[in-house]
Design a protein around this motif. Structure first.
Motif, PDB file in Angstrom:
ATOM      1  N   ALA A  56       6.417   1.155   3.813  1.00 34.00           N
ATOM      2  CA  ALA A  56       7.593   1.875   3.296  1.00 34.00           C
ATOM      3  C   ALA A  56       7.189   3.247   2.768  1.00 34.00           C
ATOM      4  CB  ALA A  56       8.260   1.049   2.197  1.00 34.00           C
ATOM      5  N   LEU A  57       6.076   3.320   2.058  1.00 34.81           N
ATOM      6  CA  LEU A  57       5.615   4.619   1.553  1.00 34.81           C
ATOM      7  C   LEU A  57       5.227   5.545   2.700  1.00 34.81           C
ATOM      8  CD1 LEU A  57       3.508   3.528  -1.552  1.00 34.81           C
ATOM      9  CD2 LEU A  57       5.713   4.709  -1.544  1.00 34.81           C
TER      10      LEU A  57
ATOM     11  N   ARG B 152       8.350   6.849   4.158  1.00 35.66           N
ATOM     12  CA  ARG B 152       9.034   7.757   3.227  1.00 35.66           C
ATOM     13  C   ARG B 152       8.404   9.139   3.207  1.00 35.66           C
ATOM     14  NH1 ARG B 152      11.523  11.021   0.653  1.00 35.66           N
ATOM     15  NH2 ARG B 152      12.137  10.862  -1.524  1.00 35.66           N
ATOM     16  N   PHE B 153       7.092   9.204   3.218  1.00 33.87           N
ATOM     17  CA  PHE B 153       6.417  10.486   3.035  1.00 33.87           C
ATOM     18  C   PHE B 153       6.005  11.158   4.339  1.00 33.87           C
ATOM     19  CE2 PHE B 153       5.660   8.513  -1.176  1.00 33.87           C
ATOM     20  CZ  PHE B 153       6.377   9.430  -1.910  1.00 33.87           C
TER      21      PHE B 153
END
Length: 82
Positions: A74-75, A78-79
């Motif tokens: 997920a990170l 996201r980034f």
């Protein structure tokens, strides 16, 4: 980043399968679906207290690895999303 993404997807898939497998191997505590589907038949397989504790530790470790991989994925999404 694409390689990391595919590695995380692979880890998530493998840990998902192993989690289901380990949860099904664990001894039922009674009164649930394990009794309904013949959970008492496998009582001889889990007779050792050490083996049962190790199976629980392995199950929890697999679940923790799955959660960490989900959060990392997920990170990463996201980034790195444009």
């Amino acid at each position: 980043m694409e390689i990391i993404r595919w590695v995380l997807i692979g880890i998530i898939a493998l840990t998902s399968v192993f989690t289901v497998f380990f949860v099904l191997l664990n001894k039922g505590k009674g009164g649930g679906l394990s009794d309904m589907f013949g959970g008492g038949m496998t009582s001889s397989l889990n007779s050792s207290g050490v083996a049962s504790r190790n199976l629980v530790r392995l199950t929890v470790g697999t679940i923790v690895l799955w959660v960490v991989a989900i959060i990392a994925y997920a990170l990463l999404l996201r980034f790195t999303a444009a």
